[in-house]
Every structure is written in C-alpha cells, then in structure tokens.
Design an enzyme around this catalytic site. Structure first.
Site, short mmCIF file in Angstrom:
data_model
loop_
_atom_site.label_atom_id
_atom_site.label_comp_id
_atom_site.label_asym_id
_atom_site.label_seq_id
_atom_site.Cartn_x
_atom_site.Cartn_y
_atom_site.Cartn_z
CB SER A 31 42.67 40.04 35.80
OG SER A 31 43.57 39.91 36.89
CG ASP A 51 38.61 32.63 41.30
OD1 ASP A 51 39.85 32.53 41.13
OD2 ASP A 51 38.10 33.09 42.35
CG ASN A 54 45.17 37.37 37.28
OD1 ASN A 54 44.31 36.95 36.51
ND2 ASN A 54 44.93 37.39 38.60
CD GLU A 100 19.20 37.61 35.51
OE1 GLU A 100 19.29 37.18 36.67
OE2 GLU A 100 18.50 38.60 35.18
#
Ligand code: IPE
Ligand code: IPE
Ligand code: MG
Length: 255
Positions: free
Chosen positions: A68, A23, A71, A210
């Site tokens: 996405s 991003d 998008n 994580e």
C-alpha cells in the site's frame, strides 16, 4: 466495468473477481520468533497458492493487495525486502504465468517504485498482455483514495480541454478514469490476518463486494482456504439495496 444489471441474474456460482488483502505476514513470523521478512517470504508461497487456487476455481480476475502507499512508511529494510520478494516472484513465476495463460496487470502509483522493480513489472505486464485464462492484478504502491484523486485529476484535465461536460458526469464516466477501467468490480473481498478493515483498498470498486475475513494469517493461507471463502460467498444473497423478495422475484422471472 460492464454495466449489465447485476440483480437480474442469479449470483454466478463462482465469483468473477476476487480481491485479497494479504495480511498477517509480520504477526505470523513474530509468533514463531522469526523475522518479519521471513513472514513475507512465506507469504509468497500463499500468493502462489492463491493464484493456483483461483485458476482452478475458474475465477477470472484476482487482485492482490501487495503493497500500500502507507506501507512506504515501514522501516526501510522491510520495504527493501518486500521489493526484493516482488522482483523474485516476477523472475521465478513469469514462465509459469505465461504457460497458464495468465495476464499480469498492475494498479497503483508505480512511479514511486524503484526503477528496477518498475521495469520488471512493466516487462511482465507487457509479456503477458492479451493472455485470457485469468487476469492477475497486483495493487502495488496502491491507495484507494489516491486512485480516486488520480482519476479526478485526469478528469479535470479532460474537462479543461473541453472533452468532458461536467453536467454529464455520472458514475460510469468517472469509473472510466480509474487505474484499470476494464476490471470488473470485485464480487468477493477477502482479508486474512484477523483484522476487519479495508485499509484503503479499492475504495470505489468494493461498493457492493461481499466481504470475507479470516483469522488465518496470510502465510498459512492455501487453496482450501480460498475455496472456503468462495463457498461462503455462494451462500450469501446479494441484494444491491433491494429486498430479498425482490431479488428472488427477479430471479424467478428470469428462470
Ligand atoms: C501483509 O502483512 C504484507 C504487507 C502489508 C506488505 P503485514 O506485514 O501487514 O503483517 P502484519 O499485519 O504486521 O502481521
Ligand atoms: C494492508 O495491510 C496492505 C497490504 C496487505 C498490502 P496493512 O497491514 O498495511 O494494513 P493495516 O495497517 O493493518 O491497516
Ligand atoms: Mg498488516
């Protein structure tokens, strides 16, 4: 995904699967007074660097959030430019990908892609099938909720056919209906671009990943930044719901 007991092992030195939300292309460009599309173009360099870096670090699975489902609602010109860049990447990188023994895979509602892109992706996936050095997965026209809905649809069809007993449904069985059940869950999820959100990425699979976020905008992300993320990952204790004492006790018992 492999059902070995994740807490009975010390965390591997290198994460097996890294997933990246790439991003910040648009803001990177806007900060420089150039078009968002220039930002996406520059982002392609970072993508190449991430693949090289992951390969050098011995990461086995790398999933990149490239486009996405949401998008699709961006301005038509931006969507077209992103599709063009994807096509360009496939055309220019495929030989090197093959040379390095990297297998390309794709997850998402790819039926929505323009036919030319869809065919290009399918050809690249086909050509690299069986490569084992590293697996590179593009999340394209991808949505995490859509993936779960698509899995539920397939599952319901199987139930209707009598192939699935609803009483026997468990997480492992459900996960087998996801887009690519061979892919292990991500150990490390990286998001660049100074945002701390998941944006509908791998919702099922990141249950215990994580998470690492960075202010770095994707076009500036390089191998050293991936290494930093992996180092931070290595300093974390993954507890999977247990106490710290339980986790180190288990490790001690194994040692
Ligand atoms: C990521 O950069 C690329 C895609 C989402 C396809 P953005 O285009 O989202 O960049 P920002 O977030 O607007 O800076
Ligand atoms: C996530 O970025 C999608 C990709 C990186 C492909 P977005 O820029 O679309 O996410 P939001 O809108 O900031 O949540
Ligand atoms: Mg963005």
């Amino acid at each position: 995904m492999a059902e070995s007991d994740p807490i009975s092992q010390p965390p591997p030195r290198v994460p097996q699967h890294v997933a990246i939300i790439m991003d910040g292309n648009g803001r990177w460009a806007e900060q420089r007074g150039i078009s968002r599309n220039e930002g996406h173009k520059q982002g392609l360099e970072s993508l190449r660097a991430a693949v090289r870096g992951a390969n050098d670090l011995g990461i086995q699975w790398l999933t990149l959030y490239a486009f996405s489902l949401e998008n699709w609602s961006r301005p038509k010109s931006e969507v077209e430019s992103l599709m063009g860049l994807l096509e360009h990447y496939l055309e220019t990188e495929i030989d090197e990908v093959m040379e390095k023994g990297i297998e390309l895979r794709c997850i998402g509602r790819t039926d929505r892609l323009p036919p030319r892109i869809r065919d290009g992706v399918a050809a690249a996936v086909e050509r690299t099938r069986g490569n084992r050095e590293m697996h590179l997965i593009f999340a394209l026209s991808y949505g995490g909720r859509a993936e779960i809905v698509d899995a539920a649809r397939k599952l319901l069809r199987d139930a209707e056919l009598g192939n699935v007993d609803p009483e026997r449904l468990d997480e492992k069985m459900f996960a087998a209906y996801l887009y690519d059940p061979e892919v292990p869950d991500p150990d490390l999820l990286i998001r660049t671009g100074a945002e701390s959100r998941v944006s509908n990425f791998l919702l099922w699979q990141i249950a215990y990943s994580e998470i690492y976020t960075t202010e770095i905008m994707w076009p500036d992300f390089r191998e050293a930044d991936l290494e930093r993320a992996v180092q931070e990952y290595q300093s974390r204790e993954r507890r999977f719901g247990l106490t710290s004492a339980q986790v180190s006790g288990r490790r001690g018992a194994k040692a």
